[in-house]
Each structure stands twice: as C-alpha cells, then as structure tokens.
Design an enzyme around this catalytic site. Structure first.
Site, short mmCIF file in Angstrom:
data_model
loop_
_atom_site.label_atom_id
_atom_site.label_comp_id
_atom_site.label_asym_id
_atom_site.label_seq_id
_atom_site.Cartn_x
_atom_site.Cartn_y
_atom_site.Cartn_z
N LYS A 168 0.81 -1.23 0.00
CA LYS A 168 0.00 0.00 0.00
C LYS A 168 0.84 1.27 0.00
CE LYS A 168 -4.18 -1.88 2.12
NZ LYS A 168 -5.17 -1.76 3.19
N ASP B 262 -9.71 3.12 2.23
CA ASP B 262 -9.80 2.52 3.57
C ASP B 262 -10.31 3.54 4.60
OD1 ASP B 262 -8.98 -0.05 3.01
OD2 ASP B 262 -6.86 0.39 3.31
P1 NAP Z 1 0.21 -3.16 10.02
O1 NAP Z 1 0.54 -1.93 9.28
O2 NAP Z 1 1.14 -4.33 9.96
O3 NAP Z 1 0.01 -2.75 11.56
C1 NAP Z 1 -0.33 -3.71 12.52
C2 NAP Z 1 -0.49 -3.04 13.90
O4 NAP Z 1 -0.99 -4.06 14.75
C3 NAP Z 1 0.79 -2.54 14.50
O5 NAP Z 1 0.53 -1.35 15.19
C4 NAP Z 1 1.17 -3.64 15.50
O6 NAP Z 1 1.78 -3.11 16.67
C5 NAP Z 1 -0.17 -4.15 15.91
N1 NAP Z 1 -0.09 -5.55 16.34
C6 NAP Z 1 0.21 -6.63 15.58
N2 NAP Z 1 0.15 -7.74 16.34
C7 NAP Z 1 -0.18 -7.36 17.60
C8 NAP Z 1 -0.40 -8.05 18.83
N3 NAP Z 1 -0.28 -9.38 18.90
N4 NAP Z 1 -0.74 -7.33 19.92
C9 NAP Z 1 -0.85 -5.98 19.86
N5 NAP Z 1 -0.66 -5.26 18.72
C10 NAP Z 1 -0.33 -5.95 17.60
O7 NAP Z 1 -1.21 -3.75 9.58
P2 NAP Z 1 -2.42 -2.99 8.88
O8 NAP Z 1 -2.20 -2.92 7.43
O9 NAP Z 1 -2.73 -1.74 9.62
O10 NAP Z 1 -3.61 -4.07 9.11
C11 NAP Z 1 -4.11 -4.32 10.38
C12 NAP Z 1 -5.37 -5.16 10.30
O11 NAP Z 1 -6.39 -4.44 9.65
C13 NAP Z 1 -5.20 -6.46 9.52
O12 NAP Z 1 -5.80 -7.50 10.26
C14 NAP Z 1 -5.96 -6.21 8.24
O13 NAP Z 1 -6.49 -7.41 7.69
C15 NAP Z 1 -7.04 -5.30 8.73
N6 NAP Z 1 -7.63 -4.45 7.65
C16 NAP Z 1 -8.98 -4.55 7.48
C17 NAP Z 1 -9.58 -3.78 6.49
C18 NAP Z 1 -11.05 -3.88 6.27
O14 NAP Z 1 -11.51 -3.46 5.21
N7 NAP Z 1 -11.84 -4.38 7.22
C19 NAP Z 1 -8.82 -2.91 5.70
C20 NAP Z 1 -7.45 -2.83 5.94
C21 NAP Z 1 -6.87 -3.61 6.93
P3 NAP Z 1 3.37 -2.89 16.83
O15 NAP Z 1 3.62 -1.50 16.34
O16 NAP Z 1 3.56 -3.06 18.28
O17 NAP Z 1 4.04 -3.97 16.00
#
Ligand code: NAP
Length: 519
Positions: A314, A350
């Site tokens: 992205k 998003d």
């Molecule tokens: P990302 O950029 O990798 O960020 C992940 C975040 O989650 C980071 O802040 C990380 O914290 C935190 N995290 C990961 N594992 C954790 C744990 N076990 N405990 C606490 N914090 C944790 O990911 P992203 O792109 O934002 O996506 C996040 C989620 O949103 C995914 O599950 C994705 O599928 C979902 N999503 C959904 C939609 C929708 O349309 N519904 C759209 C986009 C994304 P740290 O900084 O501590 O590593």
C-alpha cells in the site's frame, strides 16, 4: 497544464502543500508574497524531490495587486517587500532552478529586462512570465490587445493577463484575446477572475491558454472563482469528449488485486458479485505479486482499468503512480489505482470506508476515539477521525511506532498497558489480533469495554470477533470489520465505474462466504 498555487502563511505549511501539489498537478506556483518566512530555494528542492517533472513558477506580487478584495474573500496577508528585496528573491528563484518567474508589467522596463537577462543566462534558461491583472473589470478587447503587445514588447516569454469578469460576456473577450496571442505564435495564460469568470477558467486551457489554475481540495484560492484540481480534470475530460456523465462503462473491463499473499482474499468474490448486479462486463482477478514495478507496468501495458492494492504494497506502490489523490497522500497509503487513459492515479478508500461505517452509527465531531494499533490502518483511522472533527488517541503495543503516529496527527499516545486509564467515546481496533484462526483472542480485557459507547473492529474474519462479542455483552454499539471491508470495495467500484455500488449485495456475498467458513 494545470497549476496549483501554494499560498500558505509559513514555510512549514508551504513545504507540506508543495509536496502534495507537486504530485497532483503539472505545475505549482510558489507565492512568495504569502509565505512570511519563505525560503524559495528549499521550496524548489522540496518540489523536485516530490516530482521530478513538475514545473515550478515563482511569483511575488505587490500588495496593491491583491486579487481577493472582491466578493468578500479574506484579505491577503501579503508580506510587504521592497522592490529590491522582491528582485533579489526572484533572482534566487532563477538560480535555484525555477522553470518560470512571474513579474508584473507594472514593474517597468528596466526591472523586467534585468530579470529577463537573469533567466536567459542560465544554461537551461528559465522563462519569464510578464503578468497583468485588473481586479475590478475586463477592459475592451482592443485595450487588452494593447496590454498584451506591451508585455511582448518588454520581453515576455509568456504573457499572463487576468482581468475581473463583471458579466459573462467578459469571458468571451478573454477567450478572443487567447486567439489573438495564438495568431501571433505567442504563448499566453489568460482567464477571468470572479464568480462570473469561472467559465473562462474551465475553457481557457482547452482554447490554448498555456495553463489553468486550480486549488487542492479544501485549499486556499489565489484568485476568486478558482476550481479544485479534480473539478478541473473532470471538466477537461468532458470538454475533450473523453468522459460522459455516469454512463455504465462499455465492453469487457479488467481489474486486478495486487498483494502478497492473496489466496485468502475475498475481494474477487465481492467485486465479481457487484459487477454482476451493476450489469458491467468486468473481470476481477487476484495476483500474488513478486515484482511490484513489473506488476504496475503490466497494468499500463494491458490497459487494466483499475486495481486494488493490499498488504504489503500500500505504501510502496505510491512510487510507481503518476498522481496521488490528496487524501491518499495525507494517509501515506494507496489501496486503489484508477487507470485514466494510461495515467495511473492512486486513491485510498480505507479511511473513507471506515468513516462511512462509523457515520452509520454515530457522528464523530468533538468526540474522543482510541485507535488501537499504529500501522497502516491506524493511520487511515487517525486521518479520518481528524478530518471528521473528532479527537484521536493512539494506543499501541510498541511505544516508538505509537508515538510516531501520534506526533503525525498531533494527538496523545498511551502504551497498551495503560489503556484502562483512558476514557473515550469510542474504540477503533486496527491490529490483526482476533483474526482467524486466533478467533478467541482479544486485544483488550473485556472489563474495560464499559468505558466506551462504540467499538469498531477492522478484522472481518470471523464475522464477529471476540472483541465485538465482548463489546456487545457490555452494551456498546458495535461495528464489525465487514462494514469497512465492503465499503472500501464499494468506493473502489465507484472510482472505477462512476456508478453506485450495490452495497447490500456485496455485504451478503461476503457474509455468506464467511458464515460457511465458520460453520
Ligand atoms: P500493520 O501496518 O502491519 O500494523 C499492525 C499493527 O498491529 C501494529 O501497530 C502492531 O503493533 C499491531 N499488532 C500486531 N500484532 C499485535 C499483537 N499481537 N498485539 C498488539 N498489537 C499488535 O497492519 P495494517 O495494514 O494496519 O492491518 C491491520 C489489520 O487491519 C489487519 O488484520 C488487516 O487485515 C485489517 N484491515 C482490514 C480492512 C477492512 O476493510 N476491514 C482494511 C485494511 C486492513 P506494533 O507497532 O507493536 O508492531
């Protein structure tokens, strides 16, 4: 060519506008009369870093040439500069690599000729725009022609003439002036200011004006009647016959998902069901991408009409696109590409989808929302909440990334271990915790959920995450991740086809698949 004027009050704000505008427009005009602590060389460097191809115009108007006095627009906070200071500033712009400098006809022969020789002394000469404005009226065509001739006489490479339209017929006068310049093989920038002059802003570039002006969405106008850049682009396409209003697209259209991995993605299923309901002949396929540059080149080469972009591309994809929509640039991520006749434009649906889903349950203005997580989705959430007038609070497992995000949006940060100390209207969960197959995990202890009225989760598999179930049990309004997922897809479809997406069909299709998966 479309030019965005940069008219901020401080260097810091101007740098941000330059970075945004340079990727959106063909040219930017740096208005040094506005930027009180302006460093023109630094602004030019920032524009070049943002886009190697953008043309840079540097202008420093005199206070008496303020154009906003009409129509009760705010008065210009123009920085008073002496003539000598203004000339030095324009000379610095030339030596710092500006493509054009703008000097008023009223500055007189000797100042203009000195600036012209500065411009032309450079190995790759800068071009001199000699400009003339009348903020009160449009003189007769004969008078305008005389002024044009005077600008040419003093050595203009390009003449700029902008009178004020008191009636619609003034637009026709200015368009005839463009014909006059073209007959002489001269370049001209011409249009009318004011509400009644708006039509000339739309028509002048297609009639032969060297460029037209537009503003960033929500940006400051440099003259009354200016349109936003997206309005200008739509009008240009309509005038050139490349776009008709809201007709369903004809023929077979191809759309792709770029990600890695993509095997689990429900986007193909959702989009295909929507195309069927919209009666659009389209195919949507998912590609697991190894080489992003080659994948984007493939979109151009095969005339694929649009793409969804997912993890992990992205942010990286932004480097390969021709234009980034202002919201996507501010979020710092693109999840949608529109192929507009070979020009690839990046958008982010998003953030707006998440806000659509929240808006269906509550309004956000003035309310505190905890955003749990600090990744890409958290950034989209913080941007959306801020834009809606709400107050984001960042909470994250890793303090460094959490603090960084909070600083970007100028909002508070708390480590995850202190979440129970915060009172807020809502909680927006943006980490992958609770996602299939870890369906029994929750990012927070259920006891703290009574602190919130609304709880939204972005995780959509399972349909009801542990967090959503716990929040329901505490009496919170809940917004499951499915709502954001279908709405980001609906907004993509709207960008690709111009049509209204069948939200209910999309929601049911994805819900049924997930229910089957869960049973
Ligand atoms: P990302 O950029 O990798 O960020 C992940 C975040 O989650 C980071 O802040 C990380 O914290 C935190 N995290 C990961 N594992 C954790 C744990 N076990 N405990 C606490 N914090 C944790 O990911 P992203 O792109 O934002 O996506 C996040 C989620 O949103 C995914 O599950 C994705 O599928 C979902 N999503 C959904 C939609 C929708 O349309 N519904 C759209 C986009 C994304 P740290 O900084 O501590 O590593």
């Amino acid at each position: 060519m479309i030019c965005i004027p940069v008219m901020d009050a401080t260097q810091r704000e101007a740098l941000r506008s330059v970075e945004k505008s340079a990727v959106l427009a063909d040219a930017i005009e740096v208005r040094m009369d506005w930027i009180t602590d302006g460093d023109v060389a630094e602004l030019i460097r920032a524009a070049r870093r943002a886009s190697a191809g953008v043309k840079i115009i540097v202008t420093c108007r005199r206070k008496e040439e303020s154009l906003l006095a009409q129509e009760n627009l705010p008065a210009l906070p123009v920085k008073e500069r002496t003539r000598a200071a203004k000339m030095t500033l324009l000379e610095t712009a030339v030596s710092s690599g500006a493509d054009f400098v703008d000097i008023e006809l009223a500055e007189g022969d000797s100042a203009i000729s000195r600036m012209r020789s500065r411009c032309h002394k450079r190995p790759n000469p800068a071009r001199l725009i000699v400009s003339w404005h009348d903020p009160y009226k449009t003189p007769s065509l004969a008078s305008l022609k005389k002024i044009f001739d005077a600008c040419v006489q003093v050595g203009a490479d390009i003449v700029k003439m902008v009178p004020y339209a008191r009636s619609l017929s003034d637009n026709a006068t200015v368009l005839r002036l463009i014909d006059y310049a073209k007959d002489q093989g001269r370049e001209i920038i011409a249009m009318c200011m004011g509400e009644k002059g708006q039509i000339s802003r739309v028509l002048a570039p297609s009639r032969g004006s060297y460029l037209g002006f537009a503003v960033l969405p929500g940006g400051r106008v440099s003259a009354p009647g200016q349109l936003t850049i997206s309005q200008m682009r739509v009008f240009q396409k309509l005038l050139s016959g490349r776009q008709r209003f809201f007709e369903p697209p004809q023929g077979d259209l191809h759309f792709v998902l770029l990600g890695n991995p993509v095997r689990q993605s429900l986007s193909p299923l959702m989009h295909q069901s929507a195309f069927r309901a919209m009666k659009v002949n389209a195919f949507y396929s998912a590609f697991c991408v190894g080489d992003l540059a080659a994948a984007v080149a493939g979109i151009r080469a095969t005339n694929i009409r649009g793409a969804s972009v997912t993890i992990p591309f992205k942010t990286a994809v932004m480097d390969y696109l021709d234009e980034i929509d202002a919201d996507a640039a501010a979020v710092g991520a693109v999840n949608t590409i529109v192929n507009d006749d070979g020009r690839l434009i990046g958008h982010n649906t998003d953030w707006s989808a998440l806000m659509d889903a929240l808006r269906a349950e509550t309004q956000m203005k003035g309310k505190k929302f905890i955003i749990l997580g600090a990744g890409g989705t958290a950034r989209a959430a913080a941007y959306g909440i801020t834009k809606e007038g709400g107050r984001p609070i960042i909470v994250n497992r890793t303090p460094e990334t959490g603090r960084e995000l909070a600083a970007r949006f100028d909002c508070p940060f708390y480590p995850l271990s202190e979440i129970d100390k915060i009172r807020a209207f809502g909680l927006i969960h943006t980490t992958p915790v609770g996602m299939f197959p870890n369906c029994n995990s929750s990012p927070v202890d259920s006891s703290i959920l009574a602190n919130y009225r609304v709880v939204a989760d972005v995780v959509y598999n399972p349909l009801k995450t542990r967090l959503i179930r716990d929040a329901e049990a505490k009496g919170c309004k809940t917004i499951p991740g499915l709502e954001m997922f279908v709405r980001q897809g609906a907004r993509q479809l709207n960008l690709w086809t111009g049509g209204k997406a069948p939200l209910a069909v999309m929601r049911n299709t994805v819900r049924e698949r997930l229910m089957r998966h869960e049973s």
